[in-house]
Design a protein around this motif. Structure first.
Motif, PDB file in Angstrom:
ATOM      1  N   GLY A  23       0.826  -1.211   0.000  1.00  0.00           N
ATOM      2  CA  GLY A  23       0.000   0.000   0.000  1.00  0.00           C
ATOM      3  C   GLY A  23       0.857   1.256   0.000  1.00  0.00           C
ATOM      4  N   ARG A  24       1.926   1.270   0.769  1.00  0.00           N
ATOM      5  CA  ARG A  24       2.845   2.417   0.791  1.00  0.00           C
ATOM      6  C   ARG A  24       3.537   2.584  -0.557  1.00  0.00           C
ATOM      7  N   ILE A  25       3.933   1.482  -1.182  1.00  0.00           N
ATOM      8  CA  ILE A  25       4.601   1.531  -2.487  1.00  0.00           C
ATOM      9  C   ILE A  25       3.637   2.058  -3.545  1.00  0.00           C
ATOM     10  N   VAL A  26       2.403   1.575  -3.526  1.00  0.00           N
ATOM     11  CA  VAL A  26       1.395   2.031  -4.487  1.00  0.00           C
ATOM     12  C   VAL A  26       1.131   3.522  -4.302  1.00  0.00           C
ATOM     13  N   SER A  27       1.038   3.971  -3.064  1.00  0.00           N
ATOM     14  CA  SER A  27       0.797   5.384  -2.776  1.00  0.00           C
ATOM     15  C   SER A  27       1.958   6.251  -3.282  1.00  0.00           C
ATOM     16  N   ALA A  28       3.180   5.809  -3.048  1.00  0.00           N
ATOM     17  CA  ALA A  28       4.353   6.562  -3.515  1.00  0.00           C
ATOM     18  C   ALA A  28       4.410   6.580  -5.039  1.00  0.00           C
ATOM     19  N   THR A  29       4.059   5.471  -5.674  1.00  0.00           N
ATOM     20  CA  THR A  29       4.055   5.400  -7.136  1.00  0.00           C
ATOM     21  C   THR A  29       3.004   6.335  -7.719  1.00  0.00           C
ATOM     22  N   LYS A  30       1.824   6.355  -7.121  1.00  0.00           N
ATOM     23  CA  LYS A  30       0.759   7.246  -7.585  1.00  0.00           C
ATOM     24  C   LYS A  30       1.197   8.703  -7.469  1.00  0.00           C
ATOM     25  N   LYS A  31       1.831   9.051  -6.363  1.00  0.00           N
ATOM     26  CA  LYS A  31       2.309  10.422  -6.179  1.00  0.00           C
ATOM     27  C   LYS A  31       3.356  10.770  -7.236  1.00  0.00           C
ATOM     28  N   ALA A  32       4.254   9.847  -7.521  1.00  0.00           N
ATOM     29  CA  ALA A  32       5.285  10.090  -8.532  1.00  0.00           C
ATOM     30  C   ALA A  32       4.671  10.273  -9.914  1.00  0.00           C
ATOM     31  N   VAL A  33       3.679   9.463 -10.257  1.00  0.00           N
ATOM     32  CA  VAL A  33       3.003   9.589 -11.549  1.00  0.00           C
ATOM     33  C   VAL A  33       2.266  10.921 -11.623  1.00  0.00           C
ATOM     34  N   ASP A  34       1.571  11.299 -10.551  1.00  0.00           N
ATOM     35  CA  ASP A  34       0.861  12.581 -10.521  1.00  0.00           C
ATOM     36  C   ASP A  34       1.832  13.755 -10.692  1.00  0.00           C
ATOM     37  N   ASP A  35       2.966  13.690  -9.997  1.00  0.00           N
ATOM     38  CA  ASP A  35       3.974  14.748 -10.119  1.00  0.00           C
ATOM     39  C   ASP A  35       4.518  14.833 -11.547  1.00  0.00           C
ATOM     40  N   ALA A  36       4.795  13.679 -12.142  1.00  0.00           N
ATOM     41  CA  ALA A  36       5.316  13.657 -13.515  1.00  0.00           C
ATOM     42  C   ALA A  36       4.290  14.197 -14.501  1.00  0.00           C
ATOM     43  N   THR A  37       3.032  13.857 -14.304  1.00  0.00           N
ATOM     44  CA  THR A  37       1.961  14.349 -15.174  1.00  0.00           C
ATOM     45  C   THR A  37       1.846  15.865 -15.072  1.00  0.00           C
TER      46      THR A  37
END
Length: 170
Positions: A23-37
Motif C-alpha cells: 500500500g505504501r509503495i502504491v501510494s508513492a508510485t501514484k504520487k510520482a506519476v501525478d507529479d510527472a503528469t
C-alpha cells in the motif's frame, strides 16, 4: 499451541505486513506519476508560449502588409495552437479558467475573421481583424504571465523541495 499454529500466525503477520508495505509503495508510485503528469503539463505550457507569440507577431505583420491569404492561414494556425493551449490548461485544474475563456474567445473570433475574409482581396485588413488581434494579444500576455509565475515557483525536475517527505527505501 502446535508448531503449525505458530507458523500460520507468523505467515499471517508477514502477509499483513507485505500488504501494508505494498500500500505504501502504491501510494508513492501514484504520487510520482501525478507529479510527472503535472510537470509534463508545465513543460507543454512552456513549449507553447513561443509558438503563440510567434503567431501573434506574424498575424500583426500580415495585417500591416494587408496580406489576406497569409492572414487566413495564420488565423487557422492560431485556432489550432489556441486549442492546444486549452487542452494543456484542461489537464491542470489548479489554474484559473480566465485564460481558457480568453483562448476560446480568440478561437471563435479567429474563425469569424477567417470566414469573413473568404473571397475578399481589397479589404482594410488591420480594421477587419482588430478584434481578433486584440483577443490574441490578451491570450499571449496571460499565457506568458502564467508561464513566468510557474517558472518562478518551479522546483527543478528530480530536486526535492525543502521540508519534503524524505522516506528511505521500503
Amino acid at each position: 499451541m502446535s508448531v503449525g499454529d505458530i507458523l500460520s500466525v507468523a505467515g499471517l503477520a508477514i502477509a499483513i505486513w507485505q500488504i501494508w508495505r505494498m500500500g505504501r509503495i502504491v501510494s508513492a508510485t501514484k504520487k510520482a506519476v501525478d507529479d510527472a503528469t503535472q510537470r509534463l503539463g508545465v513543460y507543454n505550457l512552456l513549449l507553447i508560449v513561443p509558438k503563440l507569440s510567434r503567431l501573434e507577431h506574424d498575424i500583426e505583420n500580415a495585417a500591416i502588409r494587408k496580406n489576406v491569404e497569409e492572414m487566413r492561414r495564420l488565423l487557422r494556425e492560431w485556432r489550432e495552437a489556441a486549442s492546444s493551449l486549452r487542452g494543456i490548461l484542461a489537464s491542470d485544474h489548479a489554474h484559473s479558467s480566465d485564460l481558457d475563456t480568453l483562448a476560446q474567445e480568440s478561437i471563435n473570433l479567429a474563425a469569424l475573421a477567417k470566414t469573413n475574409l473568404v473571397g475578399k482581396e481589397n479589404v482594410d485588413l488591420p480594421n477587419a481583424t482588430k478584434r481578433v488581434r486584440n483577443s490574441i494579444e490578451k491570450v499571449c500576455l496571460e499565457t506568458s504571465m502564467l508561464a513566468s509565475r510557474i517558472t518562478s515557483t518551479a522546483t527543478p525536475f528530480g530536486a526535492r523541495q525543502i521540508g519534503s517527505d524524505s522516506q528511505g527505501s521500503n
